[in-house]
Design an enzyme around this catalytic site. Structure first.
Site, PDB file in Angstrom:
ATOM      1  N   GLU A   1       0.753  -1.242  -0.114  1.00 42.68           N
ATOM      2  CA  GLU A   1      -0.050   0.055  -0.063  1.00 42.68           C
ATOM      3  C   GLU A   1       0.679   1.120  -0.014  1.00 42.68           C
ATOM      4  OE1 GLU A   1      -1.744   1.578   3.483  1.00 42.68           O
ATOM      5  OE2 GLU A   1      -1.291   0.017   4.569  1.00 42.68           O
TER       6      GLU A   1
ATOM      7  N   ASP B   1     -16.781   4.901  14.048  1.00 39.20           N
ATOM      8  CA  ASP B   1     -15.558   4.978  13.422  1.00 39.20           C
ATOM      9  C   ASP B   1     -15.189   3.499  13.464  1.00 39.20           C
ATOM     10  OD1 ASP B   1     -13.524   5.396  12.258  1.00 39.20           O
ATOM     11  OD2 ASP B   1     -12.609   7.082  13.483  1.00 39.20           O
TER      12      ASP B   1
ATOM     13  N   SER C   1     -13.218   1.362  10.177  1.00 37.09           N
ATOM     14  CA  SER C   1     -12.367   1.466   9.146  1.00 37.09           C
ATOM     15  C   SER C   1     -13.080   0.853   7.967  1.00 37.09           C
ATOM     16  CB  SER C   1     -11.028   1.044   9.442  1.00 37.09           C
ATOM     17  OG  SER C   1     -10.277   0.947   7.932  1.00 37.09           O
ATOM     18  N   ALA C   2     -13.020   1.514   6.919  1.00 31.93           N
ATOM     19  CA  ALA C   2     -13.666   0.579   5.573  1.00 31.93           C
ATOM     20  C   ALA C   2     -12.664  -0.487   5.466  1.00 31.93           C
ATOM     21  CB  ALA C   2     -13.579   1.636   4.315  1.00 31.93           C
ATOM     22  N   ASP C   3     -11.540  -0.575   5.929  1.00 30.06           N
ATOM     23  CA  ASP C   3     -10.703  -1.721   5.611  1.00 30.06           C
ATOM     24  C   ASP C   3     -11.511  -3.028   6.089  1.00 30.06           C
ATOM     25  OD1 ASP C   3      -8.618   0.082   5.137  1.00 30.06           O
ATOM     26  OD2 ASP C   3      -7.397  -0.595   6.736  1.00 30.06           O
TER      27      ASP C   3
ATOM     28  N   LYS D   1      -3.123  -1.779  15.530  1.00 30.00           N
ATOM     29  CA  LYS D   1      -2.585  -1.084  16.758  1.00 30.00           C
ATOM     30  C   LYS D   1      -3.305  -1.153  17.900  1.00 30.00           C
ATOM     31  CE  LYS D   1       1.070   2.192  14.976  1.00 30.00           C
ATOM     32  NZ  LYS D   1       0.856   2.158  13.645  1.00 30.00           N
TER      33      LYS D   1
HETATM   34  N1  PSU Z   1      -2.556   1.432  10.852  1.00 30.15           N
HETATM   35  C1  PSU Z   1      -1.219   1.538  10.754  1.00 30.15           C
HETATM   36  N2  PSU Z   1      -0.516   2.397  10.044  1.00 30.15           N
HETATM   37  C2  PSU Z   1      -1.030   2.659   8.804  1.00 30.15           C
HETATM   38  C3  PSU Z   1      -2.433   2.729   8.781  1.00 30.15           C
HETATM   39  C4  PSU Z   1      -3.257   1.733   9.903  1.00 30.15           C
HETATM   40  O1  PSU Z   1      -0.647   1.126  11.856  1.00 30.15           O
HETATM   41  O2  PSU Z   1      -0.433   3.480   8.109  1.00 30.15           O
HETATM   42  C5  PSU Z   1      -3.279   3.194   7.439  1.00 30.15           C
HETATM   43  C6  PSU Z   1      -3.604   2.072   6.418  1.00 30.15           C
HETATM   44  O3  PSU Z   1      -3.269   2.474   5.320  1.00 30.15           O
HETATM   45  C7  PSU Z   1      -4.973   1.808   6.947  1.00 30.15           C
HETATM   46  C8  PSU Z   1      -5.664   3.041   7.210  1.00 30.15           C
HETATM   47  O4  PSU Z   1      -5.632   1.226   5.501  1.00 30.15           O
HETATM   48  O5  PSU Z   1      -4.543   3.642   7.902  1.00 30.15           O
HETATM   49  C9  PSU Z   1      -6.874   2.967   7.841  1.00 30.15           C
HETATM   50  O6  PSU Z   1      -7.344   4.360   8.083  1.00 30.15           O
HETATM   51  P1  PSU Z   1      -8.731   4.652   8.563  1.00 30.15           P
HETATM   52  O7  PSU Z   1      -8.771   3.994   9.963  1.00 30.15           O
HETATM   53  O8  PSU Z   1      -9.104   5.887   8.272  1.00 30.15           O
HETATM   54  O9  PSU Z   1      -9.561   3.708   8.029  1.00 30.15           O
HETATM   55 MN    MN Z   2     -12.165   5.978  10.391  1.00 28.56          MN
END
Ligand code: PSU
Ligand code: MN
Length: 305
Positions: free
Chosen positions: A27, A140, A142-144, A161
């Site tokens: 990524e 909140d 994540s879309a992941d 994390k």
């Molecule tokens: N967690 C980490 N390092 C990162 C990310 C998450 O420890 O760099 C990044 C990844 O790209 C992950 C994104 O897909 O943050 C998730 O963001 P959000 O929580 O806004 O979906």
């Molecule tokens: Mn988010």
């Protein structure tokens, strides 16, 4: 016009796809929004070298010039690392970035999308996004996680994390039918720490077995991805309780400053790095290298099945 018309696969990756060679997606959000410049430059190149040393081909992804890029040139990697005017692109942002020609770094969610469109099954990252602490109030998530529910890519990570609610993250994955497999561990790793206290039902002892499980899942037509929890090597691990104290402070600061939505994760990552005077960053690099190594071995094993 469909999404595939926006796909731009580098010649090296196209050749590898045609030849059925193992490929590992990487990524770019980890570069643009997860690590400082210029240290991220060294990382971006070294992680690609590690994939090659294991016999696979690295495919870093990004959105550049109205195209979904799979496999970046050294110049494109520079752009992502300098991160000047580079946004963070999750699934909801894709059409906006394509239509307006903005440059965007791909998260776990969008890297999975691009990998899947290209026909790449394995992806190494640092940590996945998940359910944030306090999500009961903020929603909140994540879309992941939704992408893992739907898109056929196996994601190798060091867990997630402690900035997240790891218990809720695992529940969400379970509800959505996403297998979570520990590699040489029966606990979900907590990024800087090999253990989190959250037990996993599956502990695999080999990359070959994970390749076989992935193939079986997709051969059966079960949609969605897999999460492989690959613990940080012991020599780079940080203390769970010390990290907990740091992370609690970082979250309090984010709340006090009203940081929300997509800015929370990058904010917390930067705060943690500052508060630990770079010690956490050294660990971050090593766990990501370790994930690249394991993802490559799985991809190589898969290509032999
Ligand atoms: N967690 C980490 N390092 C990162 C990310 C998450 O420890 O760099 C990044 C990844 O790209 C992950 C994104 O897909 O943050 C998730 O963001 P959000 O929580 O806004 O979906
Ligand atoms: Mn988010």
């Amino acid at each position: 016009m469909n999404l595939k018309d926006y796909l731009s696969i580098s010649p090296e990756i196209q050749e590898a796809l045609d030849a059925g060679k193992p490929i590992v997606a990487l990524e770019s959000t980890i570069l643009s929004h997860g690590m400082p410049f210029p240290e991220n430059m060294e990382f971006a190149h070294k992680v690609e070298e590690i994939v090659r040393a294991e016999g696979a081909i690295p495919a870093t992804t990004a959105i550049i010039g109205g195209k979904l890029k799979v496999g970046l040139t050294p110049e494109e990697l520079d752009v992502m690392c300098k991160a000047d005017g580079v946004g963070k692109v999750s699934r909801r942002d894709v059409a906006i970035y394509l239509a307006t020609g903005k440059t965007g770094a791909t998260t776990v969610a969008t890297t999975m999308m691009l990998a899947n469109m290209a026909g790449i099954h394995f992806f190494a990252t640092g940590g996945i996004g998940g359910v944030h602490r306090g999500a009961q109030e903020t929603m909140d998530i994540s879309a992941d996680l939704q992408e893992l529910a739907n898109t056929e890519v196996c994601v190798v990570c060091a867990g997630a994390k402690q900035i997240l609610d790891l218990g809720l993250t695992l529940e969400y994955l379970e509800t959505n039918g996403v297998p979570v497999i520990g590699l040489h561990t029966d606990e979900f790793p907590a990024f800087y720490c090999p253990t989190s206290g959250f037990k996993l039902d599956y502990n695999s002892e080999s990359e070959e077995e994970i390749a076989k499980i992935s193939k079986t899942k997709w051969d059966m037509g079960l949609k969605g991805g897999l999460v492989i929890g690959n613990p940080i090597p012991a020599e780079y691990a940080l203390d769970f309780d010390e990290m907990e104290a740091v992370i609690t402070k970082a979250i309090d600061k984010a709340n006090a400053q009203g940081i929300r939505g997509k800015f929370i994760t990058p904010f917390l990552l930067a705060e943690i790095k500052d508060m630990t005077e770079g010690v956490s960053f050294a660990s971050n690099l090593q766990l990501a290298y370790n994930n690249a190594r394991v993802a490559s071995r799985i991809a190589v094993a898969y290509s032999k099945l």
